[in-house]
Design a protein around this motif. Structure first.
Motif, PDB file in Angstrom:
ATOM      1  N   ARG A  89       0.825  -1.216   0.000  1.00 44.37           N
ATOM      2  CA  ARG A  89       0.000   0.000   0.000  1.00 44.37           C
ATOM      3  C   ARG A  89       0.865   1.275   0.000  1.00 44.37           C
ATOM      4  NH1 ARG A  89      -5.274   0.200   1.148  1.00 44.37           N
ATOM      5  NH2 ARG A  89      -5.129  -1.851   2.080  1.00 44.37           N
ATOM      6  N   THR A  90       1.913   1.332   0.865  1.00 56.89           N
ATOM      7  CA  THR A  90       2.715   2.558   0.935  1.00 56.89           C
ATOM      8  C   THR A  90       3.530   2.756  -0.331  1.00 56.89           C
ATOM      9  OG1 THR A  90       4.545   1.454   2.091  1.00 56.89           O
ATOM     10  CG2 THR A  90       2.881   2.558   3.460  1.00 56.89           C
ATOM     11  N   VAL A  91       4.046   1.679  -0.886  1.00 55.58           N
ATOM     12  CA  VAL A  91       4.842   1.813  -2.111  1.00 55.58           C
ATOM     13  C   VAL A  91       3.929   2.137  -3.293  1.00 55.58           C
ATOM     14  CG1 VAL A  91       6.420   0.630  -3.688  1.00 55.58           C
ATOM     15  CG2 VAL A  91       6.679   0.343  -1.203  1.00 55.58           C
ATOM     16  N   ALA A  92       2.754   1.521  -3.347  1.00 53.87           N
ATOM     17  CA  ALA A  92       1.798   1.832  -4.414  1.00 53.87           C
ATOM     18  C   ALA A  92       1.432   3.314  -4.382  1.00 53.87           C
ATOM     19  CB  ALA A  92       0.552   0.963  -4.274  1.00 53.87           C
ATOM     20  N   SER A  93       1.216   3.834  -3.196  1.00 54.48           N
ATOM     21  CA  SER A  93       0.910   5.255  -3.057  1.00 54.48           C
ATOM     22  C   SER A  93       2.068   6.112  -3.569  1.00 54.48           C
ATOM     23  CB  SER A  93       0.612   5.576  -1.588  1.00 54.48           C
ATOM     24  OG  SER A  93       0.411   6.945  -1.425  1.00 54.48           O
ATOM     25  N   GLU A  94       3.268   5.682  -3.295  1.00 62.86           N
ATOM     26  CA  GLU A  94       4.469   6.417  -3.712  1.00 62.86           C
ATOM     27  C   GLU A  94       4.616   6.450  -5.234  1.00 62.86           C
ATOM     28  OE1 GLU A  94       7.881   8.614  -2.498  1.00 62.86           O
ATOM     29  OE2 GLU A  94       6.342   7.779  -1.198  1.00 62.86           O
ATOM     30  N   VAL A  95       4.190   5.388  -5.912  1.00 62.65           N
ATOM     31  CA  VAL A  95       4.306   5.336  -7.383  1.00 62.65           C
ATOM     32  C   VAL A  95       2.985   5.658  -8.079  1.00 62.65           C
ATOM     33  CG1 VAL A  95       6.255   3.725  -7.395  1.00 62.65           C
ATOM     34  CG2 VAL A  95       3.928   2.829  -7.546  1.00 62.65           C
ATOM     35  N   ALA A  96       1.981   6.068  -7.307  1.00 64.50           N
ATOM     36  CA  ALA A  96       0.657   6.376  -7.856  1.00 64.50           C
ATOM     37  C   ALA A  96       0.087   5.175  -8.608  1.00 64.50           C
ATOM     38  CB  ALA A  96       0.711   7.623  -8.744  1.00 64.50           C
ATOM     39  N   GLY A  97       0.209   4.008  -7.983  1.00 64.35           N
ATOM     40  CA  GLY A  97      -0.326   2.783  -8.557  1.00 64.35           C
ATOM     41  C   GLY A  97      -1.176   2.062  -7.532  1.00 64.35           C
ATOM     42  N   SER A  98      -1.405   0.786  -7.783  1.00 65.54           N
ATOM     43  CA  SER A  98      -2.229  -0.001  -6.872  1.00 65.54           C
ATOM     44  C   SER A  98      -1.366  -1.054  -6.177  1.00 65.54           C
ATOM     45  CB  SER A  98      -3.342  -0.711  -7.648  1.00 65.54           C
ATOM     46  OG  SER A  98      -2.769  -1.731  -8.453  1.00 65.54           O
ATOM     47  N   PRO A  99      -1.806  -1.537  -5.009  1.00 62.87           N
ATOM     48  CA  PRO A  99      -1.073  -2.628  -4.350  1.00 62.87           C
ATOM     49  C   PRO A  99      -0.917  -3.847  -5.261  1.00 62.87           C
ATOM     50  CG  PRO A  99      -2.604  -1.642  -2.806  1.00 62.87           C
ATOM     51  CD  PRO A  99      -2.899  -1.034  -4.157  1.00 62.87           C
ATOM     52  N   GLY A 100      -1.907  -4.091  -6.122  1.00 66.26           N
ATOM     53  CA  GLY A 100      -1.807  -5.218  -7.050  1.00 66.26           C
ATOM     54  C   GLY A 100      -0.607  -5.080  -7.980  1.00 66.26           C
ATOM     55  N   LEU A 101      -0.303  -3.847  -8.388  1.00 70.18           N
ATOM     56  CA  LEU A 101       0.857  -3.599  -9.236  1.00 70.18           C
ATOM     57  C   LEU A 101       2.139  -4.038  -8.517  1.00 70.18           C
ATOM     58  CD1 LEU A 101       2.181  -2.193 -11.744  1.00 70.18           C
ATOM     59  CD2 LEU A 101       2.279  -0.143 -10.308  1.00 70.18           C
ATOM     60  N   ILE A 102       2.234  -3.751  -7.245  1.00 66.31           N
ATOM     61  CA  ILE A 102       3.415  -4.114  -6.464  1.00 66.31           C
ATOM     62  C   ILE A 102       3.523  -5.637  -6.388  1.00 66.31           C
ATOM     63  CG2 ILE A 102       4.605  -3.833  -4.254  1.00 66.31           C
ATOM     64  CD1 ILE A 102       4.017  -1.184  -5.975  1.00 66.31           C
ATOM     65  N   HIS A 103       2.395  -6.287  -6.140  1.00 62.16           N
ATOM     66  CA  HIS A 103       2.390  -7.751  -6.037  1.00 62.16           C
ATOM     67  C   HIS A 103       2.684  -8.439  -7.373  1.00 62.16           C
ATOM     68  CE1 HIS A 103       1.405  -7.991  -1.835  1.00 62.16           C
ATOM     69  NE2 HIS A 103       0.409  -7.150  -2.006  1.00 62.16           N
ATOM     70  N   GLN A 104       2.438  -7.746  -8.483  1.00 57.20           N
ATOM     71  CA  GLN A 104       2.794  -8.318  -9.783  1.00 57.20           C
ATOM     72  C   GLN A 104       4.313  -8.446  -9.934  1.00 57.20           C
ATOM     73  OE1 GLN A 104       1.100  -5.824 -12.798  1.00 57.20           O
ATOM     74  NE2 GLN A 104      -0.989  -6.575 -12.467  1.00 57.20           N
TER      75      GLN A 104
END
Length: 193
Positions: A32-47
């Protein structure tokens, strides 16, 4: 997040994770925090990362590689290896770098999956120190690395007791050596310094 090729997106996520870690510590690196930092979604991080310890490890490995390269460059340009290695310990302006190393140590104790990456990073630091000071015995390089990290922790825990002056005395640096030693301001200084 705008479209980026996979490797560029992964690199952007790693950079974002390191920004979160610098600001709030490694345990704050979540999808969640990294997704917010890249203006993306948590799902993007998990990909891109199977787990948060994997992302934390990737961010830490990237940080340490950059630190080792910066250290090698400073030494190549004439910096004294041991003085430069411990430079942040005697320069209060770079205390955040020390805090990051102390946080990584603590995070490794709490998160076994991250501990592997942290242990490997210590090997990288030892190798960088040995490359910079070829006459140094490997045990001395390990001792210096562990001393740097423990002093980083103590400077974070008890900054009034572990001032740059006190640390200089612990390291055996005289006042003359400190005043003659030109601390290189490299933003994010090298290795465990």
């Amino acid at each position: 997040m705008a479209y980026l090729p996979r490797e560029q997106r992964r690199a952007a996520i790693i950079d974002a994770a390191m920004r979160v870690a610098r600001r709030s510590g490694l345990s704050a690196v979540t999808a969640r925090t990294v997704a917010s930092e890249v203006a993306g979604s948590p799902g993007l991080i998990h990909q891109h990362f199977a787990s948060m310890p994997d992302l934390q490890a990737a961010a830490w490995e990237s940080y340490v590689a950059g630190q080792a390269a910066t250290f090698a460059d400073a030494v190549a340009h004439g910096a004294d290896p041991l003085h430069d290695f411990f430079a942040n310990h005697v320069d209060a302006e770079h205390a955040s770098e020390l805090g990051l190393w102390a946080d990584a140590w603590a995070h490794a104790l709490r998160t076994p999956a991250f501990a592997v990456a942290f242990t490997q990073s210590l090997d990288i630091v030892v190798e960088a120190l040995l490359a910079a000071a070829p006459d140094m015995h490997p045990d001395e390089a390990r001792r210096s690395t562990l001393l740097a990290i423990s002093l980083a922790g103590m400077q974070r825990i008890a900054p009034g007791s572990y001032t740059p002056e006190t640390v200089s005395r612990i390291l055996g640096l005289s006042e003359r050596e400190l005043s003659e030693h030109e601390l290189v301001d490299r933003g994010s200084d090298a290795t465990a310094s």
